[in-house]
Design an enzyme around this catalytic site. Structure first.
Site, PDB file in Angstrom:
ATOM      1  N   ASP A 122      -6.828  -5.939  -1.714  1.00 17.77           N
ATOM      2  CA  ASP A 122      -5.218  -5.400  -0.469  1.00 17.77           C
ATOM      3  C   ASP A 122      -5.328  -6.734   0.919  1.00 17.77           C
ATOM      4  O   ASP A 122      -4.472  -6.034   1.936  1.00 17.77           O
ATOM      5  CB  ASP A 122      -5.595  -4.323   0.178  1.00 17.77           C
ATOM      6  CG  ASP A 122      -4.476  -3.714   0.810  1.00 17.77           C
ATOM      7  OD1 ASP A 122      -3.527  -4.387   0.312  1.00 17.77           O
ATOM      8  OD2 ASP A 122      -4.495  -2.700   1.762  1.00 17.77           O
ATOM      9  N   ASP A 169      -1.669  -3.589  -7.073  1.00 17.38           N
ATOM     10  CA  ASP A 169      -1.374  -4.751  -6.348  1.00 17.38           C
ATOM     11  C   ASP A 169      -2.425  -6.230  -6.958  1.00 17.38           C
ATOM     12  O   ASP A 169      -1.818  -7.392  -6.230  1.00 17.38           O
ATOM     13  CB  ASP A 169      -1.584  -4.132  -4.879  1.00 17.38           C
ATOM     14  CG  ASP A 169      -0.467  -2.835  -4.677  1.00 17.38           C
ATOM     15  OD1 ASP A 169       0.168  -2.682  -5.477  1.00 17.38           O
ATOM     16  OD2 ASP A 169      -1.108  -2.014  -3.492  1.00 17.38           O
ATOM     17  N   ASP A 184      -1.434   7.084   3.588  1.00 16.08           N
ATOM     18  CA  ASP A 184      -1.263   5.259   2.894  1.00 16.08           C
ATOM     19  C   ASP A 184      -1.835   4.949   4.198  1.00 16.08           C
ATOM     20  O   ASP A 184      -1.830   4.008   3.745  1.00 16.08           O
ATOM     21  CB  ASP A 184       0.667   5.139   2.714  1.00 16.08           C
ATOM     22  CG  ASP A 184       1.214   6.313   1.922  1.00 16.08           C
ATOM     23  OD1 ASP A 184       0.715   5.852   0.749  1.00 16.08           O
ATOM     24  OD2 ASP A 184       2.573   6.553   1.917  1.00 16.08           O
TER      25      ASP A 184
END
Length: 332
Positions: free
Chosen positions: A121, A159, A306
């Site tokens: 991330d 991701d 989130d």
């Protein structure tokens, strides 16, 4: 451009750790219980439902507190199969093995997300991941060992590929990441009844899916069962299906799965982190009406934050009031 918020390690559910691990924050953009439960889900999908997930625990608490109506609403989440995100940086074996054992006893398929890639991330909400390449290979090995010969579907590293394409992950890590992903696909596919879907972001993140083709190929999509879309994001079924079919064609017909956990009202423009007014999406099912689309799945656990935005707790933490808000939408 989405990212992942699934910081799972310490998912607190009512002050306790949630079952077998938890979810994160995938699919975000840089700017922008019990027997009856399993019966309900079984009518729609072959996937295992965790009878002690956070929604099921919340229902028990609210019933004791006299919040019967809210508890009944939350059953829309508790009755559905949701992917487990075994905590990164720790041995995933116990969580994976426990879920696989329960799913096997019921003759069902367990859903998982493997989310421990180094430099995860880009150092943002779900920062962390394995310390280095060797640590990641050990983690994936333990994950795969725990799957054994049980039926499993694994979404691999939400991701991770899209962050290569959008440049968020620094260039010096690209080659290593692609090799690690390719190795992970091969290792997981050694398990005889495990399906693997390599994550490919979502339609709003990398609008030109052609940019994903090379990185996905180098990351081992040819050896995987396919790719995943919309993890932890809010893109509509129609948008994800159209995008997925196009990407499938570019990848020689590879199949895909779509996260529909929170997309019932579609995205809120410019807001990826705990957007208000969202709704549960299509319940998990393999009946998609599209040959290349293997399943609609709830990959992100509805009700997990989130990140610390919009009044939410840390990424991956259970947020019961947000979960309740999702159940009040039109979908499902």
């Amino acid at each position: 451009m989405p990212r992942l918020i699934h910081a799972l390690a310490a998912l607190a559910v009512l002050g306790l750790t949630a079952g077998c691990g938890s979810a994160p924050e995938a699919g975000r953009a840089p700017v922008a219980g019990g027997a009856s439960t399993r019966t309900d889900a079984g009518a729609r999908s072959p996937f295992w439902v965790d009878p002690r997930g956070p929604a099921a625990r919340q229902i028990e608490l609210w019933r004791r507190q006299g919040r019967a109506a809210d508890a009944a609403s939350l059953r829309r989440i508790a009755r559905e199969p949701v992917a487990l995100w075994p905590a990164g940086e720790t041995d995933p074996g116990p969580a994976v093995g426990s879920a696989i054992g329960s799913a096997t006893r019921e003759g069902r398929t367990a859903l998982f997300v493997a989310y421990d890639i180094p430099h995860r991330d880009c150092g943002q909400h779900s920062a962390g991941g394995a310390a280095d390449a060797d640590a990641y290979r050990r983690w994936i090995g333990r994950f795969a060992d725990a799957l054994g010969d049980g039926r499993a579907l694994v979404v691999l590293e939400p991701d991770a590929v899209a962050h290569i394409v959008d440049g968020c992950t620094p260039g010096e890590y690209h080659d290593e990441r692609e090799r690690l992903l390719a190795d992970a696909v091969v290792r997981l596919k050694r398990q005889p009844r495990t399906k693997v879907y390599l994550d490919a972001g979502n339609p709003s993140w990398i609008p030109d899916s052609g940019r994903l083709v090379g990185p996905l190929e180098r990351a081992g999509v040819a050896d995987a069962d396919g790719f995943s879309l919309n993890v932890s994001n809010f893109q509509t079924d129609a948008a994800s299906k159209e995008y997925g079919v196009g990407l499938s064609r570019r990848l020689g017909g590879k199949h895909f799965v779509v996260d529909t956990s929170r997309n019932g009202n579609g995205p809120l423009e410019g807001v990826w982190c705990n957007p208000p007014g969202r709704a549960l999406g299509t319940p998990p099912t393999t009946a998609t009406g599209e040959p290349a689309l293997d399943a609609y799945l709830w990959i992100k656990r509805p009700g997990e934050s989130d990140g610390e935005c919009g009044g939410g707790p840390a990424a991956g933490r259970w947020w019961p009031e947000y979960a309740l808000e999702l159940t009040r939408g039109p979908a499902g």
